[in-house]
Design a protein around this motif. Structure first.
Motif, mmCIF file in Angstrom:
data_model
loop_
_atom_site.group_PDB
_atom_site.id
_atom_site.type_symbol
_atom_site.label_atom_id
_atom_site.label_comp_id
_atom_site.label_asym_id
_atom_site.label_seq_id
_atom_site.Cartn_x
_atom_site.Cartn_y
_atom_site.Cartn_z
ATOM 1 N N SER A 167 -8.311 -20.144 20.645
ATOM 2 C CA SER A 167 -7.925 -18.643 20.715
ATOM 3 C C SER A 167 -6.641 -18.802 20.825
ATOM 4 C CB SER A 167 -8.559 -17.859 20.985
ATOM 5 O OG SER A 167 -9.048 -17.469 22.201
ATOM 6 N N TYR A 168 -6.037 -16.968 20.612
ATOM 7 C CA TYR A 168 -4.526 -17.347 21.852
ATOM 8 C C TYR A 168 -4.661 -15.975 22.393
ATOM 9 C CZ TYR A 168 -2.702 -21.758 19.060
ATOM 10 O OH TYR A 168 -2.497 -22.777 18.650
ATOM 11 N N GLU A 169 -4.373 -15.779 23.233
ATOM 12 C CA GLU A 169 -3.565 -14.087 23.652
ATOM 13 C C GLU A 169 -2.052 -13.940 23.728
ATOM 14 O OE1 GLU A 169 -5.794 -13.922 27.546
ATOM 15 O OE2 GLU A 169 -7.679 -13.364 26.227
ATOM 16 N N VAL A 170 -1.893 -12.850 22.876
ATOM 17 C CA VAL A 170 -0.197 -13.065 22.746
ATOM 18 C C VAL A 170 -0.165 -11.341 24.022
ATOM 19 C CG1 VAL A 170 1.111 -12.445 21.237
ATOM 20 C CG2 VAL A 170 -0.553 -13.410 20.730
ATOM 21 N N TYR A 171 0.602 -11.505 24.828
ATOM 22 C CA TYR A 171 1.091 -10.392 25.472
ATOM 23 C C TYR A 171 2.726 -10.081 25.344
ATOM 24 C CZ TYR A 171 -3.243 -11.449 28.211
ATOM 25 O OH TYR A 171 -4.408 -11.291 28.775
ATOM 26 N N PHE A 172 2.378 -8.671 25.193
ATOM 27 C CA PHE A 172 3.958 -7.871 24.760
ATOM 28 C C PHE A 172 4.089 -6.512 25.565
ATOM 29 C CE2 PHE A 172 6.122 -5.970 20.729
ATOM 30 C CZ PHE A 172 7.336 -6.382 21.244
ATOM 31 N N SER A 173 5.076 -6.238 25.691
ATOM 32 C CA SER A 173 5.790 -5.445 26.463
ATOM 33 C C SER A 173 7.147 -5.554 26.636
ATOM 34 C CB SER A 173 4.616 -4.453 27.362
ATOM 35 O OG SER A 173 4.851 -5.554 28.634
ATOM 36 N N ILE A 174 7.599 -3.489 26.420
ATOM 37 C CA ILE A 174 8.727 -3.475 27.915
ATOM 38 C C ILE A 174 9.000 -3.971 28.838
ATOM 39 C CG2 ILE A 174 9.630 -2.236 26.467
ATOM 40 C CD1 ILE A 174 9.529 -0.166 28.271
ATOM 41 N N THR A 180 0.989 -5.745 28.400
ATOM 42 C CA THR A 180 -0.532 -5.618 26.995
ATOM 43 C C THR A 180 -0.565 -6.992 26.669
ATOM 44 O OG1 THR A 180 1.138 -3.745 27.568
ATOM 45 C CG2 THR A 180 -0.378 -4.206 25.885
ATOM 46 N N LEU A 181 -2.229 -6.920 26.323
ATOM 47 C CA LEU A 181 -2.716 -8.118 25.383
ATOM 48 C C LEU A 181 -2.791 -7.340 23.615
ATOM 49 C CD1 LEU A 181 -4.106 -10.636 24.665
ATOM 50 C CD2 LEU A 181 -6.503 -8.885 25.423
ATOM 51 N N VAL A 182 -1.806 -7.502 22.901
ATOM 52 C CA VAL A 182 -1.673 -6.803 21.903
ATOM 53 C C VAL A 182 -2.278 -7.718 20.347
ATOM 54 C CG1 VAL A 182 0.632 -5.525 22.260
ATOM 55 C CG2 VAL A 182 0.455 -8.037 20.703
ATOM 56 N N PHE A 183 -2.421 -8.681 20.399
ATOM 57 C CA PHE A 183 -3.026 -9.258 19.964
ATOM 58 C C PHE A 183 -3.760 -10.996 20.183
ATOM 59 C CE2 PHE A 183 -2.504 -12.141 15.275
ATOM 60 C CZ PHE A 183 -3.271 -11.489 14.886
ATOM 61 N N SER A 184 -5.214 -11.569 19.319
ATOM 62 C CA SER A 184 -5.631 -12.429 19.733
ATOM 63 C C SER A 184 -6.053 -13.012 19.166
ATOM 64 C CB SER A 184 -7.135 -11.639 20.409
ATOM 65 O OG SER A 184 -7.946 -13.043 21.233
ATOM 66 N N PRO A 185 -5.336 -14.219 18.439
ATOM 67 C CA PRO A 185 -5.795 -14.998 16.566
ATOM 68 C C PRO A 185 -6.495 -16.322 17.322
ATOM 69 C CG PRO A 185 -3.915 -15.080 17.918
ATOM 70 C CD PRO A 185 -3.783 -14.021 18.588
ATOM 71 N N PHE A 186 -6.663 -16.514 16.200
ATOM 72 C CA PHE A 186 -7.233 -17.704 16.683
ATOM 73 C C PHE A 186 -6.389 -18.963 16.222
ATOM 74 C CE2 PHE A 186 -10.634 -14.873 14.050
ATOM 75 C CZ PHE A 186 -11.528 -14.785 15.123
ATOM 76 N N ALA A 187 -7.761 -19.642 16.227
ATOM 77 C CA ALA A 187 -6.252 -21.496 16.762
ATOM 78 C C ALA A 187 -5.605 -21.283 15.274
ATOM 79 C CB ALA A 187 -7.450 -22.420 16.677
ATOM 80 N N ASN A 188 -6.166 -21.290 14.198
ATOM 81 C CA ASN A 188 -5.171 -21.372 13.614
ATOM 82 C C ASN A 188 -3.939 -20.441 12.626
ATOM 83 O OD1 ASN A 188 -5.725 -23.916 12.316
ATOM 84 N ND2 ASN A 188 -7.411 -22.918 10.886
ATOM 85 N N ASP A 189 -4.023 -19.241 13.703
ATOM 86 C CA ASP A 189 -2.948 -18.558 13.456
ATOM 87 C C ASP A 189 -2.199 -18.624 14.185
ATOM 88 O OD1 ASP A 189 -4.287 -17.270 11.787
ATOM 89 O OD2 ASP A 189 -6.087 -16.382 12.639
ATOM 90 N N THR A 190 -0.615 -18.851 14.425
ATOM 91 C CA THR A 190 0.890 -19.090 15.051
ATOM 92 C C THR A 190 1.371 -17.597 15.106
ATOM 93 O OG1 THR A 190 1.304 -20.955 14.102
ATOM 94 C CG2 THR A 190 0.069 -21.245 15.702
ATOM 95 N N ASP A 191 1.042 -16.659 14.523
ATOM 96 C CA ASP A 191 2.162 -16.120 14.439
ATOM 97 C C ASP A 191 1.643 -14.466 14.099
ATOM 98 O OD1 ASP A 191 1.857 -15.096 10.854
ATOM 99 O OD2 ASP A 191 2.239 -17.172 11.535
ATOM 100 N N VAL A 192 2.762 -13.722 14.777
ATOM 101 C CA VAL A 192 1.988 -12.414 14.059
ATOM 102 C C VAL A 192 2.859 -10.849 14.838
ATOM 103 C CG1 VAL A 192 2.095 -11.746 17.882
ATOM 104 C CG2 VAL A 192 0.485 -10.332 16.060
ATOM 105 N N ASN A 193 3.060 -10.047 13.629
ATOM 106 C CA ASN A 193 4.461 -9.227 13.417
ATOM 107 C C ASN A 193 3.636 -7.923 14.671
ATOM 108 O OD1 ASN A 193 5.842 -10.203 11.108
ATOM 109 N ND2 ASN A 193 3.858 -8.963 9.970
ATOM 110 N N VAL A 194 4.342 -7.412 15.881
ATOM 111 C CA VAL A 194 4.687 -6.350 16.457
ATOM 112 C C VAL A 194 5.597 -5.635 16.226
ATOM 113 C CG1 VAL A 194 3.974 -8.104 18.308
ATOM 114 C CG2 VAL A 194 6.658 -7.826 18.002
ATOM 115 N N THR A 195 5.618 -3.815 16.313
ATOM 116 C CA THR A 195 6.396 -2.850 16.230
ATOM 117 C C THR A 195 6.629 -2.909 17.302
ATOM 118 O OG1 THR A 195 4.366 -2.014 15.037
ATOM 119 C CG2 THR A 195 6.566 -0.631 16.305
ATOM 120 N N VAL A 196 8.554 -2.836 16.797
ATOM 121 C CA VAL A 196 9.560 -2.523 18.017
ATOM 122 C C VAL A 196 10.451 -1.654 17.561
ATOM 123 C CG1 VAL A 196 10.296 -5.248 18.630
ATOM 124 C CG2 VAL A 196 11.101 -4.605 16.984
#
Length: 226
Positions: A167-174, A180-196
């Motif tokens: 898995s991955y842990e995606v950290y995203f903030s200003i 801030t951990l915003v998403f924790s996808p599995f190994a096959n998931d390598t993209d995520v949409n974030v609100t900006v």
């Protein structure tokens, strides 16, 4: 007489114009160490260092090659130039590295760059941490248009010598660093949409986890939403 002089001048100008312009060097193809591999052929220099031979294919219109090898843990790079297509460098055992070749010649200012490959220099461990996630988009420092839903897609790639990323842990903030951990996808998931929001700088990083409990950190990247 004037006509003869003019004719000779024209012949001289057209004759000089027939010379080919200098050609820019072409990119070299990397050969060894292999991409996303464990390099086990190094010659031991000490308990912590071994000498690894890097190899690549000759590229056209190239006089010299510059190799850049970077320790992905310390971010320290070695830069060497050679006219050959191989070079030996001392590397830390058990550490992850990236490397690429720049092709150059003295007739032009342009250079050509190979792909960037990553590998582990063999050490004493039986399991390796994943390579730090490679950020694909947005590129660090880029300005990015929001979608109609006020979103931006974050995209990356991962690799592991042991092929056991879970898995991955995606950290995203200003904030930098982003916490801030915003998403924790599995190994096959390598993209995520974030609100900006508009006209805002954001920071993000990826933590990669494998089945042995090993982790790696991509480092912090930033972009500005428009």
């Amino acid at each position: 007489m004037k006509n003869l002089t003019l004719l000779m001048l024209l012949l001289f100008l057209f004759g000089c114009g027939g010379k080919d312009a200098p050609r820019a060097p072409e990119s070299s193809i990397l050969v060894f160490p292999l991409k996303d591999s464990e390099c086990t052929t190094g010659v031991s220099l000490s308990g912590s260092t071994s000498e690894v031979e890097f190899q690549w294919q000759a590229s056209d219109f190239t006089e010299t090659y510059q190799i850049r090898v970077t320790n992905l843990v310390t971010n320290v790079s070695q830069n060497m130039s050679t006219s050959a297509t191989s070079i030996k460098l001392p590397l830390e055992k058990g550490a992850p590295y990236s490397w690429f070749i720049s092709s150059k010649n003295t007739n032009v200012t342009e250079t050509a760059t190979s792909e960037i490959w990553r590998f582990y220099n063999a050490g004493f461990q039986t399991t390796y941490a994943p390579f730090p996630a490679e950020i694909i988009s947005p590129k660090s420092g880029a300005s990015v248009l929001r979608s109609a839903n006020n979103e931006v897609e974050l995209n990356w790639s991962g690799a592991d010598v042991d092929n056991d990323i879970i898995s991955y842990e995606v950290y995203f903030s200003i904030n930098n660093p982003p916490e801030t951990l915003v998403f924790s996808p599995f190994a096959n998931d390598t993209d995520v949409n974030v609100t900006v929001a508009a006209d805002t700088v954001y920071y993000w990083s990826i933590k990669t986890l494998d089945s042995e409990g090993n982790t790696s950190d991509s480092g912090v990247y930033q972009f500005k939403s428009l």
